[in-house]
Design a protein around this motif. Structure first.
Motif, PDB file in Angstrom:
ATOM      1  N   SER A   4      -2.665  -5.801  -5.698  1.00 34.80           N
ATOM      2  CA  SER A   4      -2.318  -5.666  -7.099  1.00 34.80           C
ATOM      3  C   SER A   4      -3.581  -5.729  -7.964  1.00 34.80           C
ATOM      4  O   SER A   4      -4.704  -5.719  -7.469  1.00 34.80           O
ATOM      5  N   ASN A   5      -3.389  -5.777  -9.279  1.00 37.17           N
ATOM      6  CA  ASN A   5      -4.510  -5.854 -10.200  1.00 37.17           C
ATOM      7  C   ASN A   5      -4.241  -6.938 -11.242  1.00 37.17           C
ATOM      8  O   ASN A   5      -3.172  -7.563 -11.239  1.00 37.17           O
ATOM      9  N   LYS A   6      -5.206  -7.178 -12.107  1.00 39.44           N
ATOM     10  CA  LYS A   6      -5.100  -8.282 -13.063  1.00 39.44           C
ATOM     11  C   LYS A   6      -3.875  -8.155 -13.957  1.00 39.44           C
ATOM     12  O   LYS A   6      -3.160  -9.136 -14.204  1.00 39.44           O
ATOM     13  N   GLN A   7      -3.610  -6.929 -14.440  1.00 42.04           N
ATOM     14  CA  GLN A   7      -2.451  -6.736 -15.321  1.00 42.04           C
ATOM     15  C   GLN A   7      -1.148  -7.049 -14.602  1.00 42.04           C
ATOM     16  O   GLN A   7      -0.231  -7.649 -15.171  1.00 42.04           O
ATOM     17  N   ASP A   8      -1.065  -6.653 -13.330  1.00 43.68           N
ATOM     18  CA  ASP A   8       0.180  -6.909 -12.603  1.00 43.68           C
ATOM     19  C   ASP A   8       0.308  -8.372 -12.220  1.00 43.68           C
ATOM     20  O   ASP A   8       1.421  -8.903 -12.152  1.00 43.68           O
TER      21      ASP A   8
ATOM     22  N   ALA B  32       0.397   0.108  -4.585  1.00 49.36           N
ATOM     23  CA  ALA B  32      -1.045   0.083  -4.838  1.00 49.36           C
ATOM     24  C   ALA B  32      -1.689   1.342  -4.265  1.00 49.36           C
ATOM     25  O   ALA B  32      -1.245   1.855  -3.230  1.00 49.36           O
TER      26      ALA B  32
ATOM     27  N   SER C 185       0.841  -1.189   0.000  1.00 44.88           N
ATOM     28  CA  SER C 185       0.000   0.000   0.000  1.00 44.88           C
ATOM     29  C   SER C 185       0.882   1.247   0.000  1.00 44.88           C
ATOM     30  O   SER C 185       2.099   1.174   0.225  1.00 44.88           O
TER      31      SER C 185
ATOM     32  N   LEU D  11      -6.116  -7.623  -1.281  1.00 41.00           N
ATOM     33  CA  LEU D  11      -5.576  -7.728  -2.635  1.00 41.00           C
ATOM     34  C   LEU D  11      -5.049  -6.362  -3.048  1.00 41.00           C
ATOM     35  O   LEU D  11      -5.825  -5.426  -3.269  1.00 41.00           O
TER      36      LEU D  11
ATOM     37  N   GLN E  24       3.914   2.310 -15.023  1.00 38.55           N
ATOM     38  CA  GLN E  24       2.519   2.270 -14.610  1.00 38.55           C
ATOM     39  C   GLN E  24       1.856   1.032 -15.187  1.00 38.55           C
ATOM     40  O   GLN E  24       2.000   0.720 -16.373  1.00 38.55           O
TER      41      GLN E  24
ATOM     42  N   GLY F 111      -1.869  -0.193 -15.069  1.00 34.51           N
ATOM     43  CA  GLY F 111      -3.212   0.116 -14.593  1.00 34.51           C
ATOM     44  C   GLY F 111      -3.136   1.143 -13.484  1.00 34.51           C
ATOM     45  O   GLY F 111      -2.533   2.208 -13.652  1.00 34.51           O
ATOM     46  N   ASP F 112      -3.724   0.814 -12.324  1.00 41.94           N
ATOM     47  CA  ASP F 112      -3.723   1.779 -11.221  1.00 41.94           C
ATOM     48  C   ASP F 112      -2.603   1.539 -10.212  1.00 41.94           C
ATOM     49  O   ASP F 112      -2.595   2.133  -9.130  1.00 41.94           O
ATOM     50  N   VAL F 113      -1.642   0.663 -10.548  1.00 38.95           N
ATOM     51  CA  VAL F 113      -0.482   0.472  -9.677  1.00 38.95           C
ATOM     52  C   VAL F 113       0.778   0.917 -10.419  1.00 38.95           C
ATOM     53  O   VAL F 113       0.768   1.100 -11.634  1.00 38.95           O
TER      54      VAL F 113
END
Length: 232
Positions: free
Chosen positions: A30-34, A180, A13, A28, A213, A215-217
């Motif tokens: 991270s995200n799907k892309q990461d 994140a 975080s 969670l 970058q 996505g959002d991370v």
């Protein structure tokens, strides 16, 4: 064989936490892309290591999920999955954890003979158990992985104690840190790093290798052994 290249991988975080306080549902970060990026990194290494505390808290499988990436490993003459490694100071390892029942070969590095005996009794033929001396845990662990298992690239996925110890001992070659967009805020939440005598002290600046970058991370790659006291 030389010691493996040690790559530390973590998602945190904004306020530096790996998770919320112990006992709560896993956060969670991270995200799907990461997750796809992490899967690609896993497919590129010879071994993946986590501490026994992470197995206890998260019960992960630690697999290369992409069938295409696994097939590429096999086509290159490598095992379908990287060697999965954990390290324990007690030998108190649950044979029901997912870690033992998915993927390829498993190795337990147990600190001292008592932990080794307990781990062998708990796991039977689920994993190979090897002892490392308490006075030189990480140098011995890396020597074993390089010499006995021909590990050239080692991915370390936690937890915080393991990351802290390897950075303090100047044994990490690369840190891949994903930030994140979350603020945990709990004083007793699980932190990425603990207090330690890090090489160079508080003024040592790690060399930045990459920012990206996703996505959002944001991925930050650092070279922990390459430090200076001057801003770059």
């Amino acid at each position: 064989m030389p010691r493996p290249y040690v790559l530390l991988s973590a998602a945190v975080s904004i306020d530096g936490h790996l998770d919320t306080r112990p006992g709560e549902d896993r956060l969670l970060l991270s995200n799907k892309q990461d997750f796809e990026r992490v899967d690609s990194v896993r497919a590129s290494v010879d071994a993946i290591l986590v501490g026994a505390g992470t197995l206890r808290a998260d019960n992960p499988r630690l697999l290369v999920n992409s069938a295409e990436r696994r097939a590429s490993r096999v086509a290159a003459g490598e095992p379908e999955y990287p060697l999965k490694v954990t390290i324990t100071g007690t030998g108190n390892l649950d044979p029901g954890w997912k870690f033992w029942h998915h993927g390829g070969d498993k190795l337990v590095l147990a600190v001292d003979h008592e932990a080794t005996a307990k781990a062998r009794a708990n796991l039977g033929d689920l994993a190979t158990v090897q002892s490392v001396p308490a006075e030189a845990v990480w140098p011995a662990a890396l020597d074993i992985l390089g010499d006995a298992y021909a590990v050239k690239r080692l991915m370390v996925e936690g937890g915080g104690t393991v990351h802290t110890q390897l950075l303090e001992a100047a044994l990490a070659d690369e840190l891949q840190l994903v930030i994140a967009p979350l603020l945990v805020g709990q004083f007793d939440a699980v932190r990425m790093l603990g207090p330690a005598s890090y090489p160079g002290g508080p003024a040592a600046r790690l060399r930045l290798l990459e920012t990206r970058q996703i996505g959002d991370v944001v991925l930050l790659r650092y070279a922990p052994k390459d430090t200076s006291t001057e801003p770059r």
